[in-house]
Motif scaffolding. Structure first.
Motif, PDB file in Angstrom:
ATOM      1  N   LEU A  46     -28.048 -12.581  11.118  1.00  0.00           N
ATOM      2  CA  LEU A  46     -28.565 -11.326  11.657  1.00  0.00           C
ATOM      3  C   LEU A  46     -28.153 -11.245  13.112  1.00  0.00           C
ATOM      4  O   LEU A  46     -28.472 -12.126  13.921  1.00  0.00           O
ATOM      5  CB  LEU A  46     -30.093 -11.259  11.547  1.00  0.00           C
ATOM      6  N   LYS A  47     -27.424 -10.199  13.426  1.00  0.00           N
ATOM      7  CA  LYS A  47     -27.025  -9.916  14.810  1.00  0.00           C
ATOM      8  C   LYS A  47     -26.884  -8.403  14.910  1.00  0.00           C
ATOM      9  O   LYS A  47     -26.038  -7.799  14.252  1.00  0.00           O
ATOM     10  CB  LYS A  47     -25.684 -10.605  15.130  1.00  0.00           C
ATOM     11  N   ASP A  48     -27.782  -7.788  15.678  1.00  0.00           N
ATOM     12  CA  ASP A  48     -27.694  -6.348  15.894  1.00  0.00           C
ATOM     13  C   ASP A  48     -28.089  -6.019  17.325  1.00  0.00           C
ATOM     14  O   ASP A  48     -28.279  -6.929  18.139  1.00  0.00           O
ATOM     15  CB  ASP A  48     -28.521  -5.566  14.860  1.00  0.00           C
ATOM     16  N   ARG A  49     -28.253  -4.747  17.630  1.00  0.00           N
ATOM     17  CA  ARG A  49     -28.523  -4.352  19.023  1.00  0.00           C
ATOM     18  C   ARG A  49     -29.890  -4.824  19.511  1.00  0.00           C
ATOM     19  O   ARG A  49     -30.147  -4.845  20.714  1.00  0.00           O
ATOM     20  CB  ARG A  49     -28.375  -2.844  19.196  1.00  0.00           C
ATOM     21  N   ASN A  50     -30.769  -5.243  18.603  1.00  0.00           N
ATOM     22  CA  ASN A  50     -32.104  -5.703  18.986  1.00  0.00           C
ATOM     23  C   ASN A  50     -32.208  -7.221  19.134  1.00  0.00           C
ATOM     24  O   ASN A  50     -33.219  -7.721  19.603  1.00  0.00           O
ATOM     25  CB  ASN A  50     -33.131  -5.228  17.964  1.00  0.00           C
ATOM     26  N   THR A  51     -31.160  -7.940  18.707  1.00  0.00           N
ATOM     27  CA  THR A  51     -31.188  -9.393  18.860  1.00  0.00           C
ATOM     28  C   THR A  51     -30.496  -9.778  20.165  1.00  0.00           C
ATOM     29  O   THR A  51     -29.631  -9.067  20.654  1.00  0.00           O
ATOM     30  CB  THR A  51     -30.481 -10.104  17.684  1.00  0.00           C
ATOM     31  N   ARG A  52     -30.900 -10.897  20.679  1.00  0.00           N
ATOM     32  CA  ARG A  52     -30.314 -11.386  21.934  1.00  0.00           C
ATOM     33  C   ARG A  52     -29.281 -12.470  21.661  1.00  0.00           C
ATOM     34  O   ARG A  52     -28.491 -12.796  22.525  1.00  0.00           O
ATOM     35  CB  ARG A  52     -31.424 -11.882  22.840  1.00  0.00           C
ATOM     36  N   ALA A  53     -29.328 -13.029  20.468  1.00  0.00           N
ATOM     37  CA  ALA A  53     -28.359 -14.038  20.039  1.00  0.00           C
ATOM     38  C   ALA A  53     -28.133 -13.818  18.543  1.00  0.00           C
ATOM     39  O   ALA A  53     -28.116 -12.676  18.103  1.00  0.00           O
ATOM     40  CB  ALA A  53     -28.869 -15.439  20.343  1.00  0.00           C
ATOM     41  N   LYS A  54     -27.984 -14.894  17.787  1.00  0.00           N
ATOM     42  CA  LYS A  54     -27.740 -14.777  16.348  1.00  0.00           C
ATOM     43  C   LYS A  54     -28.776 -15.607  15.603  1.00  0.00           C
ATOM     44  O   LYS A  54     -29.126 -16.701  16.036  1.00  0.00           O
ATOM     45  CB  LYS A  54     -26.325 -15.265  16.033  1.00  0.00           C
ATOM     46  N   VAL A  55     -29.237 -15.078  14.470  1.00  0.00           N
ATOM     47  CA  VAL A  55     -30.184 -15.800  13.628  1.00  0.00           C
ATOM     48  C   VAL A  55     -29.521 -16.082  12.287  1.00  0.00           C
ATOM     49  O   VAL A  55     -29.013 -15.163  11.634  1.00  0.00           O
ATOM     50  CB  VAL A  55     -31.486 -14.998  13.413  1.00  0.00           C
ATOM     51  N   SER A  56     -29.506 -17.352  11.886  1.00  0.00           N
ATOM     52  CA  SER A  56     -29.045 -17.755  10.561  1.00  0.00           C
ATOM     53  C   SER A  56     -30.272 -17.805   9.666  1.00  0.00           C
ATOM     54  O   SER A  56     -31.293 -18.378  10.040  1.00  0.00           O
ATOM     55  CB  SER A  56     -28.387 -19.133  10.610  1.00  0.00           C
ATOM     56  N   ILE A  57     -30.149 -17.204   8.490  1.00  0.00           N
ATOM     57  CA  ILE A  57     -31.268 -17.158   7.541  1.00  0.00           C
ATOM     58  C   ILE A  57     -30.795 -17.819   6.248  1.00  0.00           C
ATOM     59  O   ILE A  57     -29.787 -17.412   5.670  1.00  0.00           O
ATOM     60  CB  ILE A  57     -31.710 -15.710   7.276  1.00  0.00           C
ATOM     61  N   PHE A  58     -31.530 -18.818   5.796  1.00  0.00           N
ATOM     62  CA  PHE A  58     -31.164 -19.570   4.603  1.00  0.00           C
ATOM     63  C   PHE A  58     -32.045 -19.152   3.430  1.00  0.00           C
ATOM     64  O   PHE A  58     -33.175 -18.685   3.607  1.00  0.00           O
ATOM     65  CB  PHE A  58     -31.310 -21.073   4.858  1.00  0.00           C
ATOM     66  N   ALA A  59     -31.541 -19.359   2.215  1.00  0.00           N
ATOM     67  CA  ALA A  59     -32.263 -18.993   0.999  1.00  0.00           C
ATOM     68  C   ALA A  59     -33.607 -19.711   0.902  1.00  0.00           C
ATOM     69  O   ALA A  59     -34.546 -19.199   0.291  1.00  0.00           O
ATOM     70  CB  ALA A  59     -31.410 -19.293  -0.235  1.00  0.00           C
TER      71      ALA A  59
END
Length: 184
Positions: A46-59
């Protein structure tokens, strides 16, 4: 009186959180802001205009924030990711606990360093210039953290586990300056 200690710049904060429930990653592939391609990696980003970095999301429901410049930014991103997942009904609404895993900070001492001399003088130093261009120093006060010392005076602190350790890292940098400026 002016503080002569070097200024540390935080360049990466890694934090984690658990959603406590599985995540259907295939559903994220169609949502704006998410990137999911199982052929590349087994998580969604997840990386969009509201994030400050990147989030990895696992199952499994584990999330990792990477690339933030502060713990506050990491917390923001992880909580935001959980909110977006709940809003799109990928997960049930949940509260998360954010855990700081790693802080990486850099500074420049403003002086060249004799790494051979540092390796002879400091305890717990590994310096193998054929393998890596920096001396690796395991300062006792930094617990699991390590210090990469480059001959041009650049210092990288990795593996710091708290903001308190940033203050200790500054003191370590000061001791390196004093050691560099002392004579044999």
């Amino acid at each position: 009186m002016r503080d002569l200690r070097p200024r540390l710049e935080v360049v990466n904060v890694v934090a984690t959180a658990e959603l406590g429930q599985p995540v259907d990653l295939d559903r994220l592939a169609m949502l704006e802001g998410f990137l999911y391609d199982q052929a590349i990696y087994h998580c969604a980003y997840l990386k969009d205009r509201n994030t400050r970095a990147k989030v990895s999301i696992f199952a499994t429901g584990k999330m990792i924030s990477v690339g933030a410049k502060s713990l506050a930014d990491s917390k923001h991103d992880l909580k935001y990711a959980a909110e977006v997942l709940a809003r799109h009904r990928v997960i049930e609404d949940t509260k998360i606990q954010v855990k700081l895993r790693n802080i990486v900070a850099t500074t420049h001492l403003g002086t060249k360093l004799d790494l051979e001399r540092l390796a002879r003088t400091l305890p717990s130093v590994i310096y193998e210039p054929e393998q890596f261009p920096a001396a690796i120093y395991h300062a006792k006060d930094l617990e699991a953290g390590s210090v990469l010392i480059f001959s041009n005076g650049k210092i990288v602190f990795a593996g710091l586990r708290s903001t308190k350790q940033l203050k200790i890292a500054r003191d370590v940098a000061v001791s390196l300056i004093m050691l560099a400026n002392s004579s044999d």
